[in-house]
Design an enzyme around this catalytic site. Structure first.
Site, mmCIF file in Angstrom:
data_model
loop_
_atom_site.group_PDB
_atom_site.id
_atom_site.type_symbol
_atom_site.label_atom_id
_atom_site.label_comp_id
_atom_site.label_asym_id
_atom_site.label_seq_id
_atom_site.Cartn_x
_atom_site.Cartn_y
_atom_site.Cartn_z
ATOM 1 C CD GLU A 21 -1.175 -0.129 3.625
ATOM 2 O OE1 GLU A 21 -2.407 -0.536 3.605
ATOM 3 O OE2 GLU A 21 -0.920 0.137 4.812
ATOM 4 C CG HIS A 79 -2.849 0.339 7.691
ATOM 5 N ND1 HIS A 79 -2.426 -0.402 6.864
ATOM 6 C CD2 HIS A 79 -3.614 -0.052 8.549
ATOM 7 C CE1 HIS A 79 -3.108 -1.533 7.121
ATOM 8 N NE2 HIS A 79 -4.126 -1.399 7.875
#
Length: 288
Positions: A211, A249
């Site tokens: 990511e 995140h």
């Protein structure tokens, strides 16, 4: 077969008497994970889950009594660092920390401490490890994966589940799935897991789910170019994320060109990695 954990792994649950610890201990037991003890300070001598799991006050006493060689942590975030220290001081080879919200400064100290220890840490803020048919350490649903020869390593918990399910729907099995978590400071990263899969005779291909944020995918590409002999398929989440925006995140934030999804994809493709445009495309890349 598997990496890190298998049916012979003797597991301790730190924080077993909390709601999350109890719930997921029962789920792991249903998957036939070999849980030999729980640890909750002040509750030693008791039992969890109707007498199935003995509870100890400390990790060391649990290890001495049961011969445990791994731990999974479900303690509150403010106690995470101490729980990892305690497990490492008991010389456990593997610690998996599920807890999210661990302070970054705490993890910086933990990371430095573990450099002098033999303990391998997975997490924190991760879904854990699933070796289908062998062992489940953490919160990855066991019923969405088949046993097979594909290694899976991921920064994203949700995408881990999605890809495991997509693979199973095409009858592809997994040797081991490891969710490393998306925090900026954590234990094992992509490179360490790729090394383990590369040396595992039962893993034929590897799927890497990355990511935006950080440079782990770029480091993984460098390792793949230098050392990896097995095919690697990847997916990078966050292709449409605006610059400077954190996406889910703590580690998923783009700063300038650093951490950009396009940069990661180009880097991986330049070393021969097939990068999927969406998760459901991964099984087709695995087949081909």
């Amino acid at each position: 077969m598997s990496i890190l954990a298998n049916r012979e792994t003797r597991l301790i649950v730190q924080g077993i008497t909390g709601n999350e610890g109890l719930f997921h201990t029962e789920q792991m037991l249903q998957y036939n994970t070999n849980i030999v003890a729980g640890v909750t300070p002040g509750k030693g001598g008791g039992w969890a889950l109707n007498g199935k799991i003995p509870i100890f006050d400390t990790v060391q006493t649990a290890v001495d009594a049961t011969g445990a060689n791994a731990s999974v942590i479900f303690v509150p975030a403010k106690y995470t660092a101490d729980a990892i220290y305690e497990a490492s001081d008991a010389d456990l080879p593997l610690v998996v920390c599920i807890t999210e919200g661990t302070p970054i400064q705490d993890m910086m100290r933990v990371k430095q401490y573990l450099k002098s220890r033999k303990t391998k840490l997975v997490g924190p803020n991760c879904p854990g490890i699933l070796s289908p048919g062998e062992s489940k350490i953490g919160i990855i649903p066991g019923n969405i994966a088949l046993q097979g020869s594909i290694g899976l390593v991921s920064r994203s918990g949700t995408l881990t589940y999605e890809v495991l399910y997509a693979l199973s729907q095409k009858n592809f099995g997994v040797s081991t799935c490891v969710g490393i978590g998306g925090d900026p400071v954590k234990g094992l990263g992509f490179v360490e897991l790729l090394e383990l899969f590369e040396s595992d005779a039962h893993t034929e291909k590897v799927v890497l789910i990355g990511e935006i944020g950080g440079n782990e995918e770029e480091l993984a590409a460098d390792y793949i170019a230098r050392k990896m002999t097995k095919p690697v398929i990847a997916f990078i989440a966050g292709i449409s994320a605006p610059q400077g925006r954190k996406m889910g995140h703590a580690g998923a934030i783009i700063e300038g060109n650093s951490g950009n999804a396009d940069v990661k994809i180009k880097k991986l493709e330049s070393v021969g990695v097939k990068v999927a445009s969406y998760p459901e495309q991964i099984p087709d890349f695995v087949r081909n």
